[in-house]
Design a protein around this motif. Sequence first.
Motif, PDB file in Angstrom:
ATOM      1  N   LEU A 270       0.846  -1.194   0.000  1.00  0.00           N
ATOM      2  CA  LEU A 270       0.000   0.000   0.000  1.00  0.00           C
ATOM      3  C   LEU A 270       0.880   1.243   0.000  1.00  0.00           C
ATOM      4  N   MET A 271       0.746   2.075  -1.019  1.00  0.00           N
ATOM      5  CA  MET A 271       1.611   3.254  -1.151  1.00  0.00           C
ATOM      6  C   MET A 271       1.139   4.439  -0.330  1.00  0.00           C
ATOM      7  N   GLU A 272      -0.108   4.396   0.135  1.00  0.00           N
ATOM      8  CA  GLU A 272      -0.643   5.483   0.945  1.00  0.00           C
ATOM      9  C   GLU A 272      -0.726   5.033   2.399  1.00  0.00           C
ATOM     10  N   LEU A 273      -0.284   5.858   3.318  1.00  0.00           N
ATOM     11  CA  LEU A 273      -0.336   5.544   4.742  1.00  0.00           C
ATOM     12  C   LEU A 273      -1.776   5.587   5.233  1.00  0.00           C
ATOM     13  N   PRO A 274      -2.284   4.502   5.836  1.00  0.00           N
ATOM     14  CA  PRO A 274      -3.655   4.549   6.374  1.00  0.00           C
ATOM     15  C   PRO A 274      -3.739   5.536   7.544  1.00  0.00           C
ATOM     16  N   LYS A 275      -4.763   6.365   7.534  1.00  0.00           N
ATOM     17  CA  LYS A 275      -4.959   7.258   8.680  1.00  0.00           C
ATOM     18  C   LYS A 275      -5.396   6.468   9.901  1.00  0.00           C
ATOM     19  N   HIS A 276      -6.291   5.517   9.687  1.00  0.00           N
ATOM     20  CA  HIS A 276      -6.729   4.667  10.792  1.00  0.00           C
ATOM     21  C   HIS A 276      -6.650   3.218  10.349  1.00  0.00           C
ATOM     22  N   LEU A 277      -5.752   2.488  10.991  1.00  0.00           N
ATOM     23  CA  LEU A 277      -5.543   1.081  10.699  1.00  0.00           C
ATOM     24  C   LEU A 277      -6.114   0.239  11.829  1.00  0.00           C
ATOM     25  N   VAL A 278      -6.987  -0.693  11.479  1.00  0.00           N
ATOM     26  CA  VAL A 278      -7.513  -1.659  12.447  1.00  0.00           C
ATOM     27  C   VAL A 278      -6.836  -2.999  12.174  1.00  0.00           C
ATOM     28  N   ILE A 279      -6.261  -3.577  13.205  1.00  0.00           N
ATOM     29  CA  ILE A 279      -5.585  -4.858  13.088  1.00  0.00           C
ATOM     30  C   ILE A 279      -6.402  -5.912  13.818  1.00  0.00           C
ATOM     31  N   ILE A 280      -6.814  -6.937  13.091  1.00  0.00           N
ATOM     32  CA  ILE A 280      -7.570  -8.039  13.687  1.00  0.00           C
ATOM     33  C   ILE A 280      -6.570  -9.136  14.040  1.00  0.00           C
ATOM     34  N   GLY A 281      -6.310  -9.297  15.329  1.00  0.00           N
ATOM     35  CA  GLY A 281      -5.326 -10.258  15.798  1.00  0.00           C
ATOM     36  C   GLY A 281      -4.242  -9.570  16.608  1.00  0.00           C
ATOM     37  N   GLY A 282      -4.013 -10.081  17.823  1.00  0.00           N
ATOM     38  CA  GLY A 282      -3.043  -9.456  18.718  1.00  0.00           C
ATOM     39  C   GLY A 282      -1.813 -10.296  18.965  1.00  0.00           C
ATOM     40  N   GLY A 283      -1.464 -11.150  17.994  1.00  0.00           N
ATOM     41  CA  GLY A 283      -0.245 -11.941  18.118  1.00  0.00           C
ATOM     42  C   GLY A 283       0.978 -11.137  17.729  1.00  0.00           C
ATOM     43  N   TYR A 284       2.098 -11.839  17.578  1.00  0.00           N
ATOM     44  CA  TYR A 284       3.362 -11.152  17.336  1.00  0.00           C
ATOM     45  C   TYR A 284       3.365 -10.377  16.021  1.00  0.00           C
ATOM     46  N   ILE A 285       2.817 -10.953  14.947  1.00  0.00           N
ATOM     47  CA  ILE A 285       2.795 -10.250  13.667  1.00  0.00           C
ATOM     48  C   ILE A 285       1.922  -9.006  13.753  1.00  0.00           C
TER      49      ILE A 285
END
Length: 461
Positions: free
Chosen positions: A167-182
């Motif tokens: 993705l060349m554009e920085l997300p203003k709000h990123l939601v990450i599903i999963g709280g593991g190491y990655i």
Amino acid sequence: MNNNYDAIIIGFGKGGKTLAGAMERQGWKVAMIEQSDKMYGGTCINIACIPSKSLAYQSKYAAFMNPNSFEDQNAYYTQAISEKNELVSFLRSKNYHNLSDKEGITVFTGKASFISSHEIKVAMKEETVKLTAERIFINTGATPIVPNIQGIHASKYVYNSTTLMDLMELPKHLVIIGGGYIGLEFASMYANYGSDVTVLDGAEAFLKREDRDIAKEVLKTLEGKGIRYISGAQVQTVQDKKPDGTRVIYLRSGADQPETIEADAILLATGRKPNTEELNLAHAGVAVNEKGAIQVDEHLKTNIPHIWAIGDVKGGPQFTYVSLDDYRIIKDQLFGAGKRSTKDRVNIPYSVFIDPPLSRVGLSEDEAREQGYETKIAKMPVAASPRARLMKETQGVLKAVVDAKTDQILGCTLFCTESSEIINIVQIAMQTGQSYTFLRDQIFTHPTMSEVFNDLFGQME
């Protein structure tokens, strides 16, 4: 073309490509099959370790830039993505030519599947060929798991750890599903670049593999970057908005009503599974377990004596350096004494490249006590290190676990700058059976992070 080979290797990853080179040096005729021309060199070089760590490294500087606007942050991020792409392209080409330029190795770019236990079909762009070999080595890696969430396939804002880095554009709000190491690595990285990051973790306990005092320190540091962490969050729906953006609907543990969070990018960090589904392993009689991982013995042989599995495809720790050790085990069988096996692997270190990195080798305090050890514990803040002070990276904590009866090091956790380097010193001390006093009394250069072991293990007295 004579399509009979001494060995066929399916997958261009670390273990397989290194094994191919060793075979060629022994005079073998080798076929290397890779399904994508974007994956020469394997997962680590193209879509995992190298690109993600390149971006993580650049993100550390982004945090110190004090940009005037989100546009400035986005410009720096775009530059970092371009530099990552250049690095990956260089390494991919280098890896391709390292094998393809060798007389005894032929690289086939196409999708491989078994016809029988000695025959492989390769579907390439222009043609489909059949290859045969005395020995076959499966090195196809792992692929991201896509959870069963309503709307997830229809959304145009959902990414995995590979596609997000394109993705060349920085997300203003990123939601990450999963709280593991990655998930946490990406959370730390994108927060440094300037994204507003929320982590939705289905687990109730943060970093449940780590001691609670370590996990608490890591969470405090991540929240200090502005990362919002929500535990016990069961994602129910992903729903794109009009004209742009998306929303995630989730239910917290114990809550009666779901909650909604809006985003312009969603990262799925819900684990990886062995990449075996399209290999037609049944045609070769190769057994897999309930998770699709190829079953192997301690010498990495499958239930078919002339077929081996290397790396992530066989399950277990998904580390490039484990795949490299797989190569050593197989090479020893083919050209050595045949003594090496997976039983030789103890005290494998790992690092989570958040900022600062979290590294561990051996047992945690909780694990040591569960196994019945009488322990001595040493713990100190990173701020006590002169090196950390001069680098202005004083966040974190160091912890060591020692057998109180034998003075042997049972484990060590380092949450600090440069921990991914210095954790290997502890691993070597453990592998060679040294007492903790070996590190306590070692003469280290100054000022370095490694000299923290003088102070850390000095607390055992």
